[in-house]
Scaffold this motif. Structure first.
Motif: not given
Length: 118
Positions: A8-16, A36-52
């Motif tokens: 539920g938090l971007a921080a949790e996804l960043l920890d993953l 928030r979905f799009l903000e979080t998705a763009r952040t983790v994509q910038a860190l090299g993640c694929e997003v679904g």
């Protein structure tokens, strides 16, 4: 293998991501909505993640279309009886928007039968 659908938090996804997970499945409801979905998705994509996306397949298809190189949308059809007109992508995978809520009309009888007021 992907993870993150219950975060539920971007921080949790960043920890993953820091833990080595490269494919993350985001849930628009858990994250607090489309922005928030799009903000979080763009952040983790910038860190090299694929997003679904997890859940809300019809809505998530639109959100993932706003991202480069997203993963497929998870589809759960158990909630289709809730809608009068079930939105279905065409042969090209496009989903027409026919008004607010993607033009869906709720079946009030189904909602009353299975829903609960909170």
């Amino acid at each position: 293998i992907a993870a993150g659908e219950k975060c539920g938090l971007a921080a949790e996804l960043l920890d993953l991501r820091r833990g080595g997970i490269q494919r993350l499945i985001l849930d628009v409801e858990y994250l607090g909505g489309p922005l928030r979905f799009l903000e979080t998705a763009r952040t983790v994509q910038a860190l090299g993640c694929e997003v679904g996306a997890h859940m809300f397949a019809h809505d998530s298809a639109h959100l993932l279309a706003a991202l480069p190189d997203s993963m497929p949308v998870e589809v759960l059809d158990w909630w289709n009886p809730l809608f009068r007109e079930v939105p279905v992508p065409d042969a090209d995978g496009l989903l027409a928007v026919r008004g607010p809520g993607l033009g869906r009309t709720l079946r009030e009888d189904t909602l009353a039968r299975y829903g609960r007021k909170v």
